[in-house]
Design an enzyme around this catalytic site. Structure first.
Site, PDB file in Angstrom:
ATOM      1  N   SER A   1      -8.236   0.679  -5.064  1.00  0.00           N
ATOM      2  CA  SER A   1      -7.528   1.411  -4.079  1.00  0.00           C
ATOM      3  C   SER A   1      -7.615   2.996  -4.350  1.00  0.00           C
ATOM      4  O   SER A   1      -7.965   3.295  -5.455  1.00  0.00           O
ATOM      5  CB  SER A   1      -6.031   1.204  -3.922  1.00  0.00           C
TER       6      SER A   1
ATOM      7  N   TYR B   1       2.177   1.534  -7.354  1.00  0.00           N
ATOM      8  CA  TYR B   1       0.895   0.690  -6.985  1.00  0.00           C
ATOM      9  C   TYR B   1      -0.422   1.480  -7.520  1.00  0.00           C
ATOM     10  O   TYR B   1      -1.181   0.797  -8.062  1.00  0.00           O
ATOM     11  CB  TYR B   1       0.982   0.520  -5.434  1.00  0.00           C
TER      12      TYR B   1
END
Length: 218
Positions: free
Chosen positions: A131, A144
């Site tokens: 990501s 995250y």
């Protein structure tokens, strides 16, 4: 010779979209996810093998490795978002962060270790889904993002240690998935990319087999 792929998190989102793309291209598929019903529906649609379970469970990892004595592609796509609404690091619950690390970092490494002999035998490839939160300082995304940064470095070292394999850590960009909707809301998620388009780009990557490294698809 039929190529074989093992895809985690394959019951929805990018995992399911990639499974459909590879099935159309004639790949043999072994799919896993925690949701048994959705996974078995996907497998029935695609003529794939479904092995439901949690990738953080060592017994499940062993079952998956036994199902792929020959393996050309491992896609570590299964991922957790963590606590929602997304908390800032100053108040991130540490026990929840440990669980997120287990899902997003330890589990992909454990599965990679388990199937390495099969991948080496076929000079296969590993795709680890990451990501832009791994590299960007986005408030609320620290937990995250830290797990994805760790996954990127594991990928980087794996690529150096296994030169006969192709190892890519892939940032797919924002996609219209349930995970993104959980993070930013359904309206914003609906404006993001269709996972099917990202899956097509991933298939092109695997098919063209460029040098290993970080790949951004958007």
């Amino acid at each position: 010779m039929t190529n074989t792929a093992l895809i985690t998190g394959a019951s929805r989102g990018l995992g399911l979209a990639l499974a459909r793309t590879l099935a159309d291209a004639g790949w043999r598929l072994v799919l896993t996810a925690r949701g048994r019903d959705d996974l078995e529906r996907a497998a029935a649609e695609l003529g794939a093998t479904a092995i439901a379970g949690d990738v953080t469970d060592p017994a499940h990892v062993e079952r998956l490795s036994l199902a792929v004595p020959e393996l050309d592609l491992l896609v570590n796509n299964a991922s957790g978002l963590g606590v929602t609404p997304l908390p800032r690091l100053g108040s991130y619950p540490l026990e929840a962060f440990k669980l997120l690390l287990e899902t997003n970092v330890t589990a992909p490494l454990a599965l990679t270790q388990a199937v390495l002999p099969a991948l080496r035998a076929r000079r296969g490839a590993v795709v680890n889904i990451t990501s832009d939160a791994a590299t960007g300082a986005y408030p609320g995304w620290g937990g995250y993002g830290a797990t994805k940064a760790a996954l990127e470095q594991l990928s980087n070292v794996l690529a150096a240690e296994e030169p006969d394999l192709a190892v890519w850590w892939v940032d797919p960009g924002e996609m219209n998935t349930r995970m993104l909707a959980d993070a930013v809301g359904a309206e914003e998620a609906a404006a993001a990319a269709d996972p099917a388009k990202v899956a097509a780009a991933l298939h092109d990557l695997v098919r063209s087999r460029p040098a290993g490294g970080r790949v951004s698809l958007q």
